[in-house]
Design a protein around this motif. Structure first.
Motif, PDB file in Angstrom:
ATOM      1  N   ALA A 156       0.560  22.859   7.118  1.00  0.00           N
ATOM      2  CA  ALA A 156       1.987  22.859   7.457  1.00  0.00           C
ATOM      3  C   ALA A 156       2.219  23.710   8.701  1.00  0.00           C
ATOM      4  O   ALA A 156       1.400  24.568   9.064  1.00  0.00           O
ATOM      5  CB  ALA A 156       2.794  23.398   6.273  1.00  0.00           C
ATOM      6  N   HIS A 157       3.344  23.463   9.369  1.00  0.00           N
ATOM      7  CA  HIS A 157       3.667  24.219  10.583  1.00  0.00           C
ATOM      8  C   HIS A 157       3.783  25.717  10.293  1.00  0.00           C
ATOM      9  O   HIS A 157       3.503  26.551  11.156  1.00  0.00           O
ATOM     10  CB  HIS A 157       4.976  23.710  11.194  1.00  0.00           C
ATOM     11  N   ARG A 158       4.161  26.042   9.071  1.00  0.00           N
ATOM     12  CA  ARG A 158       4.342  27.451   8.708  1.00  0.00           C
ATOM     13  C   ARG A 158       3.046  28.090   8.214  1.00  0.00           C
ATOM     14  O   ARG A 158       3.056  29.245   7.759  1.00  0.00           O
ATOM     15  CB  ARG A 158       5.401  27.563   7.613  1.00  0.00           C
ATOM     16  N   ALA A 159       1.909  27.395   8.295  1.00  0.00           N
ATOM     17  CA  ALA A 159       0.655  27.894   7.739  1.00  0.00           C
ATOM     18  C   ALA A 159       0.325  29.290   8.268  1.00  0.00           C
ATOM     19  O   ALA A 159       0.481  29.572   9.454  1.00  0.00           O
ATOM     20  CB  ALA A 159      -0.473  26.927   8.063  1.00  0.00           C
ATOM     21  N   PHE A 160      -0.133  30.150   7.379  1.00  0.00           N
ATOM     22  CA  PHE A 160      -0.474  31.521   7.774  1.00  0.00           C
ATOM     23  C   PHE A 160      -1.584  32.064   6.887  1.00  0.00           C
ATOM     24  O   PHE A 160      -1.756  31.631   5.743  1.00  0.00           O
ATOM     25  CB  PHE A 160       0.761  32.436   7.669  1.00  0.00           C
ATOM     26  N   GLY A 161      -2.358  32.986   7.433  1.00  0.00           N
ATOM     27  CA  GLY A 161      -3.368  33.709   6.666  1.00  0.00           C
ATOM     28  C   GLY A 161      -4.582  32.901   6.240  1.00  0.00           C
ATOM     29  O   GLY A 161      -5.462  33.422   5.555  1.00  0.00           O
ATOM     30  N   LEU A 162      -4.674  31.630   6.639  1.00  0.00           N
ATOM     31  CA  LEU A 162      -5.751  30.763   6.164  1.00  0.00           C
ATOM     32  C   LEU A 162      -7.035  30.893   6.977  1.00  0.00           C
ATOM     33  O   LEU A 162      -8.085  30.433   6.550  1.00  0.00           O
ATOM     34  CB  LEU A 162      -5.292  29.295   6.174  1.00  0.00           C
ATOM     35  N   GLY A 163      -6.941  31.503   8.154  1.00  0.00           N
ATOM     36  CA  GLY A 163      -8.121  31.589   9.001  1.00  0.00           C
ATOM     37  C   GLY A 163      -8.601  32.997   9.253  1.00  0.00           C
ATOM     38  O   GLY A 163      -9.473  33.212  10.100  1.00  0.00           O
ATOM     39  N   VAL A 164      -8.050  33.968   8.550  1.00  0.00           N
ATOM     40  CA  VAL A 164      -8.452  35.358   8.773  1.00  0.00           C
ATOM     41  C   VAL A 164      -9.920  35.555   8.397  1.00  0.00           C
ATOM     42  O   VAL A 164     -10.682  36.199   9.118  1.00  0.00           O
ATOM     43  CB  VAL A 164      -7.549  36.320   7.977  1.00  0.00           C
ATOM     44  N   LEU A 165     -10.320  34.989   7.261  1.00  0.00           N
ATOM     45  CA  LEU A 165     -11.706  35.051   6.816  1.00  0.00           C
ATOM     46  C   LEU A 165     -12.216  33.621   6.591  1.00  0.00           C
ATOM     47  O   LEU A 165     -11.431  32.734   6.245  1.00  0.00           O
ATOM     48  CB  LEU A 165     -11.831  35.846   5.520  1.00  0.00           C
ATOM     49  N   PRO A 166     -13.509  33.400   6.758  1.00  0.00           N
ATOM     50  CA  PRO A 166     -14.047  32.064   6.484  1.00  0.00           C
ATOM     51  C   PRO A 166     -13.896  31.705   5.016  1.00  0.00           C
ATOM     52  O   PRO A 166     -14.046  32.558   4.136  1.00  0.00           O
ATOM     53  CB  PRO A 166     -15.532  32.183   6.872  1.00  0.00           C
ATOM     54  N   THR A 224     -25.430  23.036  -2.701  1.00  0.00           N
ATOM     55  CA  THR A 224     -25.320  23.195  -1.255  1.00  0.00           C
ATOM     56  C   THR A 224     -24.062  23.996  -0.958  1.00  0.00           C
ATOM     57  O   THR A 224     -23.028  23.821  -1.619  1.00  0.00           O
ATOM     58  CB  THR A 224     -25.271  21.826  -0.543  1.00  0.00           C
ATOM     59  N   GLN A 225     -24.149  24.903   0.020  1.00  0.00           N
ATOM     60  CA  GLN A 225     -23.033  25.776   0.349  1.00  0.00           C
ATOM     61  C   GLN A 225     -22.781  25.782   1.852  1.00  0.00           C
ATOM     62  O   GLN A 225     -23.667  25.496   2.644  1.00  0.00           O
ATOM     63  CB  GLN A 225     -23.321  27.205  -0.121  1.00  0.00           C
ATOM     64  N   GLY A 226     -21.561  26.121   2.218  1.00  0.00           N
ATOM     65  CA  GLY A 226     -21.206  26.215   3.624  1.00  0.00           C
ATOM     66  C   GLY A 226     -19.964  27.062   3.803  1.00  0.00           C
ATOM     67  O   GLY A 226     -19.389  27.565   2.824  1.00  0.00           O
ATOM     68  N   THR A 227     -19.555  27.247   5.038  1.00  0.00           N
ATOM     69  CA  THR A 227     -18.360  28.024   5.333  1.00  0.00           C
ATOM     70  C   THR A 227     -17.453  27.225   6.255  1.00  0.00           C
ATOM     71  O   THR A 227     -17.877  26.279   6.920  1.00  0.00           O
ATOM     72  CB  THR A 227     -18.712  29.358   6.020  1.00  0.00           C
ATOM     73  N   LEU A 228     -16.197  27.629   6.288  1.00  0.00           N
ATOM     74  CA  LEU A 228     -15.197  26.928   7.087  1.00  0.00           C
ATOM     75  C   LEU A 228     -14.161  27.916   7.587  1.00  0.00           C
ATOM     76  O   LEU A 228     -13.678  28.756   6.826  1.00  0.00           O
ATOM     77  CB  LEU A 228     -14.511  25.851   6.225  1.00  0.00           C
ATOM     78  N   PHE A 258     -13.762  24.866  -3.131  1.00  0.00           N
ATOM     79  CA  PHE A 258     -13.252  25.431  -1.873  1.00  0.00           C
ATOM     80  C   PHE A 258     -12.544  26.734  -2.250  1.00  0.00           C
ATOM     81  O   PHE A 258     -11.651  26.727  -3.104  1.00  0.00           O
ATOM     82  CB  PHE A 258     -12.254  24.458  -1.221  1.00  0.00           C
ATOM     83  N   ARG A 259     -12.923  27.848  -1.605  1.00  0.00           N
ATOM     84  CA  ARG A 259     -12.288  29.111  -1.999  1.00  0.00           C
ATOM     85  C   ARG A 259     -12.306  30.123  -0.849  1.00  0.00           C
ATOM     86  O   ARG A 259     -13.174  30.099   0.015  1.00  0.00           O
ATOM     87  CB  ARG A 259     -12.990  29.716  -3.214  1.00  0.00           C
ATOM     88  N   GLU A 260     -11.295  30.976  -0.887  1.00  0.00           N
ATOM     89  CA  GLU A 260     -11.238  32.160  -0.029  1.00  0.00           C
ATOM     90  C   GLU A 260     -10.620  33.251  -0.889  1.00  0.00           C
ATOM     91  O   GLU A 260      -9.410  33.326  -1.067  1.00  0.00           O
ATOM     92  CB  GLU A 260     -10.413  31.896   1.225  1.00  0.00           C
ATOM     93  N   THR A 261     -11.488  34.068  -1.473  1.00  0.00           N
ATOM     94  CA  THR A 261     -11.035  35.059  -2.450  1.00  0.00           C
ATOM     95  C   THR A 261     -11.375  36.488  -2.040  1.00  0.00           C
ATOM     96  O   THR A 261     -11.034  37.430  -2.766  1.00  0.00           O
ATOM     97  CB  THR A 261     -11.675  34.770  -3.826  1.00  0.00           C
ATOM     98  N   LYS A 262     -12.047  36.653  -0.908  1.00  0.00           N
ATOM     99  CA  LYS A 262     -12.443  38.010  -0.503  1.00  0.00           C
ATOM    100  C   LYS A 262     -11.341  38.741   0.258  1.00  0.00           C
ATOM    101  O   LYS A 262     -11.216  39.955   0.185  1.00  0.00           O
ATOM    102  CB  LYS A 262     -13.706  37.946   0.359  1.00  0.00           C
ATOM    103  N   GLY A 263     -10.550  37.969   1.006  1.00  0.00           N
ATOM    104  CA  GLY A 263      -9.484  38.594   1.781  1.00  0.00           C
ATOM    105  C   GLY A 263      -8.295  38.962   0.917  1.00  0.00           C
ATOM    106  O   GLY A 263      -7.944  38.247  -0.032  1.00  0.00           O
ATOM    107  N   GLU A 264      -7.644  40.069   1.226  1.00  0.00           N
ATOM    108  CA  GLU A 264      -6.476  40.497   0.473  1.00  0.00           C
ATOM    109  C   GLU A 264      -5.176  40.030   1.126  1.00  0.00           C
ATOM    110  O   GLU A 264      -4.091  40.267   0.592  1.00  0.00           O
ATOM    111  CB  GLU A 264      -6.469  42.027   0.349  1.00  0.00           C
ATOM    112  N   GLN A 265      -5.310  39.352   2.287  1.00  0.00           N
ATOM    113  CA  GLN A 265      -4.108  38.902   2.990  1.00  0.00           C
ATOM    114  C   GLN A 265      -3.465  37.718   2.263  1.00  0.00           C
ATOM    115  O   GLN A 265      -4.127  36.967   1.555  1.00  0.00           O
ATOM    116  CB  GLN A 265      -4.455  38.501   4.437  1.00  0.00           C
TER     117      GLN A 265
END
Length: 281
Positions: A184-194, A206-210, A258-265
């Motif tokens: 969305a245009h309002r997207a935020f905080g999604l790219g701070v950490l992989p 199999t694993q990867g990052t994004l 799909f997960r991003e759980t390390k960042g506190e943002q």
């Protein structure tokens, strides 16, 4: 008449005799032979002659191009599937996704490989906090194939999981699993950490990052982790490969994540349509 002209004439005569011999076969035999080719070859065969056209358009040929369980699959459609021939049914199932299982999945035949493709809707996935209206918003979207998609309002813990049994897929096939989404245009905080992505089948994983936002990402991708790339789709959505696996035919559960759980943002603005499984080209 010179030797070259005689040779050419013999070759042409031989080809005509071969074609005549083929056309002398019963139509059912021609249909059986054509069924061992491909839908594209069947369509080409229909242009050879009237006899070939009848054989190439027959139910005998086109039923071989359909999955063995096609009747069970179309019985799960949310609306009746009408067709007058197996060729027409194949064209329908390979041209547009069929909404099945109460609108929570779609089915499609890959027209080039005759393999099964499925998409699991957001409702079929396990999304952390998705039942909390302060965290996620379920809503219909005009561009979605499903009755509704889900948009991330705000969370700090982002985790999306899906699973499917290999018996639903085509055997002896390498599949890719893809998260289908929009930002969305309002997207935020999604790219701070992989973000981490993975696919697991039995003992195989199999694993990867994004990085959803490469400019915003502050952490380098680990060298041993394969970085995934966002790709635009023809239907207006984005996709990223979660991983691939080989379906050898034995019954196993495919787990996708799909997960991003390390960042506190805080994070927001991710719109999820589902996870698609399709044969790798």
């Amino acid at each position: 008449m010179d030797h070259c002209a005689i040779s050419r004439r013999r070759r042409i005569t031989g080809k005509l005799a071969q074609a005549t011999t083929m056309e002398a076969l019963p139509e059912e035999c021609l249909s059986h032979v054509i069924s061992f080719t491909s839908p594209r070859d069947a369509c080409r065969s229909a242009l050879v002659s009237g006899i070939f056209r009848g054989a190439a358009d027959s139910d005998i040929a086109w039923e071989k191009f359909l999955p063995l369980d096609y009747l069970e699959i179309i019985s799960r459609s949310i609306s009746p599937v009408e067709y007058s021939s197996k060729k027409e049914l194949f064209i329908k199932l390979s041209s547009a996704p069929l909404l099945i299982d109460g609108g929570n999945k779609t089915f499609l035949i890959d027209k080039y490989t005759n393999k099964k493709c499925y998409m699991l809707s957001a409702r079929e996935l396990s999304i952390s906090w998705s039942t909390n209206s302060l965290c996620w918003c379920w809503k219909p979207l005009a561009q979605s194939r499903f009755p509704e998609a889900v948009e991330l309002i705000m969370v700090c813990w982002l985790e999306i999981r899906g699973k499917i049994n290999t018996k639903m897929l085509s055997p002896n096939t390498t599949y890719g699993a893809y998260l289908v989404f929009q930002l969305a245009h309002r997207a935020f905080g999604l790219g701070v950490l992989p973000s981490k992505v993975s696919v697991e089948v039995g003992d195989y994983k199999t694993q990867g990052t994004l990085c959803l936002n490469r400019e915003e990402c502050k952490m380098q991708v680990e060298e041993q982790q394969r970085e995934r790339v966002l790709c635009p789709r023809d239907d207006g959505w984005l996709e990223v490969e979660l991983g691939e696996f080989y379906n050898g035919g034995s019954e196993k559960e495919v787990k996708m994540e799909f997960r991003e759980t390390k960042g506190e943002q805080l994070k927001g603005g991710l719109v999820v349509e589902g996870i698609e499984l399709r044969p790798k080209q």
